[in-house]
Design an enzyme around this catalytic site. Structure first.
Site, PDB file in Angstrom:
ATOM      1  N   HIS A 275       0.889  -0.912  -0.045  1.00 36.04           N
ATOM      2  CA  HIS A 275      -0.206   0.151   0.089  1.00 36.04           C
ATOM      3  C   HIS A 275       0.621   1.330   0.147  1.00 36.04           C
ATOM      4  O   HIS A 275       1.989   1.469   1.360  1.00 36.04           O
ATOM      5  CB  HIS A 275      -1.123   0.791   1.530  1.00 36.04           C
ATOM      6  CG  HIS A 275      -2.138  -1.218   1.597  1.00 36.04           C
ATOM      7  ND1 HIS A 275      -1.744  -2.524   1.951  1.00 36.04           N
ATOM      8  CD2 HIS A 275      -3.497  -0.894   1.350  1.00 36.04           C
ATOM      9  CE1 HIS A 275      -2.261  -2.888   1.935  1.00 36.04           C
ATOM     10  NE2 HIS A 275      -3.678  -2.827   1.571  1.00 36.04           N
ATOM     11  N   GLY A 276       1.026   2.415  -0.782  1.00 45.73           N
ATOM     12  CA  GLY A 276       1.592   3.344  -1.007  1.00 45.73           C
ATOM     13  C   GLY A 276       3.239   2.644  -1.393  1.00 45.73           C
ATOM     14  O   GLY A 276       3.106   1.459  -2.140  1.00 45.73           O
TER      15      GLY A 276
END
Length: 138
Positions: A9-10
């Site tokens: 994520h990210g």
């Protein structure tokens, strides 16, 4: 040889690989995929398929950041392929210990990743106290 795909994520996966490259130098058989905030499961699956193809290797270890998250869900579609394994808990000790072993079997590299990921978690205060206690007993 085994290719490694790190997914997060990210920007975590990209930054983690950049950090690992500070130790080992440029890694041609390691790819990062970073899930954007507005990105869909389907677009992530396309990125994963593209990364697998671009590595050009028969065996791939995919390491995702979190069990149950979108990267995990997207990679679970890959599990029908016996040449791909997916594990969770992406961290730096895991990558540092896996990279010297990418010429071993997918099963062995997966085991190394899991063990080194777990062993990379240390309560430093507790370890320090234990070492001091051991020195006092010598």
């Amino acid at each position: 040889m085994i290719g490694i795909i790190a997914i997060s994520h990210g920007p975590y996966a990209k930054s983690l690989i950049e950090s690992v490259e500070m130790v080992y130098g440029k890694q041609e058989k390691v790819k990062a995929i970073c899930l954007g905030q507005d990105e869909s499961l389907e677009s992530l699956q396309i990125k994963i398929n593209d990364a697998v193809k671009s590595l050009g290797l028969e065996k791939i270890l995919i390491i995702v950041d979190l069990l149950g998250g979108t990267p995990y869900n997207a990679t679970s579609m890959q599990l029908n392929d016996p040449n791909i394994n997916v594990i969770t808990g992406l961290n730096m000790p895991m990558l540092l210990h896996v990279l010297p072993h990418i010429n071993e079997s997918l099963e062995e590299v997966s085991k190394i990743a899991i063990e080194s990921g777990k062993n990379g978690i240390v309560n430093v205060s507790e370890k320090f106290r234990s070492l001091n206690e051991a020195k006092g007993k010598i």
